[in-house]
Design a protein around this motif. Structure first.
Motif, mmCIF file in Angstrom:
data_model
loop_
_atom_site.group_PDB
_atom_site.id
_atom_site.type_symbol
_atom_site.label_atom_id
_atom_site.label_comp_id
_atom_site.label_asym_id
_atom_site.label_seq_id
_atom_site.Cartn_x
_atom_site.Cartn_y
_atom_site.Cartn_z
ATOM 1 N N GLY A 1 0.873 -1.283 -0.086
ATOM 2 C CA GLY A 1 -0.123 -0.019 0.058
ATOM 3 C C GLY A 1 0.709 1.237 -0.048
ATOM 4 N N GLY A 2 2.146 1.045 -0.275
ATOM 5 C CA GLY A 2 2.952 2.195 -0.038
ATOM 6 C C GLY A 2 3.192 2.704 -1.898
ATOM 7 N N SER A 3 3.827 3.739 -2.059
ATOM 8 C CA SER A 3 3.981 4.114 -3.560
ATOM 9 C C SER A 3 5.420 4.229 -3.671
ATOM 10 C CB SER A 3 3.524 5.526 -3.828
ATOM 11 O OG SER A 3 3.914 6.505 -2.913
ATOM 12 N N SER A 4 6.015 3.976 -4.634
ATOM 13 C CA SER A 4 7.555 3.785 -4.803
ATOM 14 C C SER A 4 8.143 4.867 -5.431
ATOM 15 C CB SER A 4 8.003 2.484 -5.714
ATOM 16 O OG SER A 4 7.211 2.432 -6.821
ATOM 17 N N VAL A 5 9.118 5.442 -5.104
ATOM 18 C CA VAL A 5 9.866 6.742 -5.628
ATOM 19 C C VAL A 5 11.126 6.145 -6.668
ATOM 20 C CG1 VAL A 5 10.850 8.824 -5.311
ATOM 21 C CG2 VAL A 5 8.886 8.072 -4.098
ATOM 22 N N GLN A 6 11.179 5.940 -7.507
ATOM 23 C CA GLN A 6 12.285 5.373 -8.436
ATOM 24 C C GLN A 6 13.556 6.427 -8.533
ATOM 25 O OE1 GLN A 6 12.612 2.327 -8.616
ATOM 26 N NE2 GLN A 6 10.623 1.371 -9.110
ATOM 27 N N VAL A 7 14.484 6.419 -7.713
ATOM 28 C CA VAL A 7 15.777 7.125 -8.120
ATOM 29 C C VAL A 7 16.712 6.457 -7.666
ATOM 30 C CG1 VAL A 7 14.567 9.498 -7.575
ATOM 31 C CG2 VAL A 7 15.835 8.183 -5.622
ATOM 32 N N PRO A 8 18.323 6.368 -8.383
ATOM 33 C CA PRO A 8 19.352 5.848 -8.200
ATOM 34 C C PRO A 8 19.913 6.110 -6.891
ATOM 35 C CG PRO A 8 19.334 6.778 -10.320
ATOM 36 C CD PRO A 8 18.059 7.438 -9.500
ATOM 37 N N GLU B 1 18.513 13.072 -1.542
ATOM 38 C CA GLU B 1 17.747 14.339 -1.857
ATOM 39 C C GLU B 1 16.243 14.204 -2.172
ATOM 40 O OE1 GLU B 1 17.582 17.572 -5.680
ATOM 41 O OE2 GLU B 1 18.938 15.868 -5.968
ATOM 42 N N ALA B 2 15.848 12.739 -2.545
ATOM 43 C CA ALA B 2 14.421 12.579 -2.367
ATOM 44 C C ALA B 2 13.759 12.577 -0.941
ATOM 45 C CB ALA B 2 14.221 11.168 -3.022
ATOM 46 N N THR C 1 9.984 14.013 -1.035
ATOM 47 C CA THR C 1 9.411 13.310 -2.036
ATOM 48 C C THR C 1 9.243 11.656 -1.566
ATOM 49 O OG1 THR C 1 10.579 14.671 -3.702
ATOM 50 C CG2 THR C 1 9.697 12.379 -4.532
ATOM 51 N N ALA C 2 10.101 11.569 -0.656
ATOM 52 C CA ALA C 2 10.065 9.986 -0.128
ATOM 53 C C ALA C 2 10.046 10.105 1.361
ATOM 54 C CB ALA C 2 11.210 9.294 -0.611
ATOM 55 N N GLU D 1 21.241 11.248 7.827
ATOM 56 C CA GLU D 1 21.041 12.784 8.346
ATOM 57 C C GLU D 1 19.351 12.914 8.148
ATOM 58 O OE1 GLU D 1 23.435 15.450 5.981
ATOM 59 O OE2 GLU D 1 25.336 14.474 6.601
ATOM 60 N N GLU D 2 18.833 12.192 7.326
ATOM 61 C CA GLU D 2 17.314 12.579 7.113
ATOM 62 C C GLU D 2 16.592 11.393 7.663
ATOM 63 O OE1 GLU D 2 16.438 15.266 5.778
ATOM 64 O OE2 GLU D 2 18.421 16.058 5.217
ATOM 65 N N THR D 3 16.933 10.106 7.781
ATOM 66 C CA THR D 3 16.165 9.095 8.351
ATOM 67 C C THR D 3 16.737 8.759 9.751
ATOM 68 O OG1 THR D 3 17.481 7.603 7.228
ATOM 69 C CG2 THR D 3 15.596 8.207 5.990
ATOM 70 N N LYS D 4 16.018 8.751 10.612
ATOM 71 C CA LYS D 4 16.292 8.364 12.049
ATOM 72 C C LYS D 4 16.010 7.221 12.729
ATOM 73 C CE LYS D 4 18.786 12.259 12.144
ATOM 74 N NZ LYS D 4 20.267 12.537 12.188
ATOM 75 N N PHE D 5 14.883 6.383 11.837
ATOM 76 C CA PHE D 5 14.480 5.466 12.306
ATOM 77 C C PHE D 5 14.688 4.384 11.557
ATOM 78 C CE2 PHE D 5 11.814 8.748 14.006
ATOM 79 C CZ PHE D 5 11.664 8.416 15.383
ATOM 80 N N HIS D 6 15.103 3.010 12.024
ATOM 81 C CA HIS D 6 15.570 1.831 11.484
ATOM 82 C C HIS D 6 15.021 0.682 11.720
ATOM 83 C CE1 HIS D 6 18.542 4.967 10.285
ATOM 84 N NE2 HIS D 6 18.654 5.178 11.587
#
Length: 337
Positions: A178-185, A191-192, A197-198, A215-220
């Protein structure tokens, strides 16, 4: 008079160098030069080839998408823009249906032993699925996880999120939840996240540091989920144009054992970054319970079934292909049971 004694290896290298015309191979990849793979995988591999060829094979490296975008590296190698390409087949959705099995969740326990296993398994299919290049090495990362701006504990937490998936198989998995994928290398993933954007990404831990995604994602979510395996490929005309002795050198460096040796440094780096994140009070690392892992495994079944349908449509027996992969993983001690 002083006499110089040559070892057998030195004599061999001297003969190769004398018989072969010197060549410089253009090696294109999309990783930053400071990444663990160029430092601990590519550099020793190239050095070993140069030494074994008596100096007749050298390399010119084009990192960081200098010759083209990451998803274009297969075609760049096929077309001779590069002599050697570092390719993520998963960046080309639907093009390599057999190889996409590598990215299906819950197959392998680790990337290092899986590198040798995948190489051994894919030798039965490379000449068919990648017939317009020369297949050389497999380079998977350690199992990837979910990393997000908020906690992701169970499959239901992905619903409504925008996720940068590792490859086409993980995109399918994210969409099934039920998620949506953001396709970037990979180099563009931070940046996304930063732009909104993500909301989350699927990556191994090392990407948290090398691409600064931490730096942007703090939960793993610390559950090992999937692999993403890159491959090293040669342009066919380049390989065919080598001397017999030079081809032998390349063949000796395109083996399952070399896939494992090539991948070892990346594994070590990932392990160290994981520990750094676990020790960092700014980050929250969640370990799912057995019941939650069962939910994730159940949620991954449609992704495997969809892969089977793709492989069947391509003219192969998906159960036989899957059994071959599992047998290779088990033989190398990394089957996720």
């Amino acid at each position: 008079m002083k006499r110089t004694l040559l070892t057998a290896a030195a004599v061999c290298m001297s003969v190769v160098g004398a018989q072969a015309q010197d060549v410089t191979l253009r090696f294109a990849h999309w990783l930053p030069p400071q990444h663990a793979v160029p430092q601990t995988g590519m550099a020793p591999w190239m050095e070993s080839i140069t030494d074994a060829s008596g100096g007749s094979i050298t390399f010119e490296v084009f990192p960081a998408q200098q010759l083209g975008a990451a998803p274009d590296h297969y075609d760049m190698t096929r077309d001779g823009i590069a002599d050697i390409g570092y390719v993520n087949p998963g960046y080309n959705a639907g093009r390599f249906p057999i190889f996409e099995l590598v990215g299906v969740p819950f197959l392998a326990n680790d990337g290092l032993n899986a590198s040798k296993a995948i190489h051994e398994w894919y030798l039965d299919y490379a000449d068919k699925e990648m017939s317009d290049v020369y297949f050389c090495l497999v380079n998977p990362h350690e199992p990837g996880r979910f990393h997000g701006k908020n906690e992701i504990k169970v499959p239901a937490d992905v619903k409504g999120l925008s996720v940068r998936p590792a490859h086409s198989t993980m995109a399918r998995f994210v969409n099934s939840l039920g998620g949506s994928s953001v396709q970037v290398p990979a180099p563009e993933a931070r940046e996304a996240i930063a732009r909104g954007t993500a909301d989350a990404v699927t990556f191994p831990y090392e990407a948290m540091k090398i691409f600064k995604i931490g730096e942007e994602t703090k939960f793993h979510n610390d559950m090992p989920l999937y692999l993403s395996a890159q491959v090293i490929l040669f342009n066919k005309a380049t390989y065919d144009g080598l001397s017999a002795d030079q081809k032998k050198v390349i063949d000796d460096h395109c083996t399952p054992e070399w896939s494992k040796q090539f991948s070892a440094g990346w594994t070590e780096y990932d392990t160290n970054v994981r520990q750094e994140i676990m020790n960092d009070p700014e980050h929250t690392v969640y370990t799912p319970t057995a019941e939650e892992i069962a939910l994730w495994r159940e949620a991954a079944v449609p992704t495997l079934e969809a892969w089977k349908a793709d492989v069947k449509n391509a003219g192969y027996d998906p159960d036989a292909v899957l059994e071959g992969m599992r047998s290779a993983l088990e033989a190398n001690g990394t089957l996720n049971k």
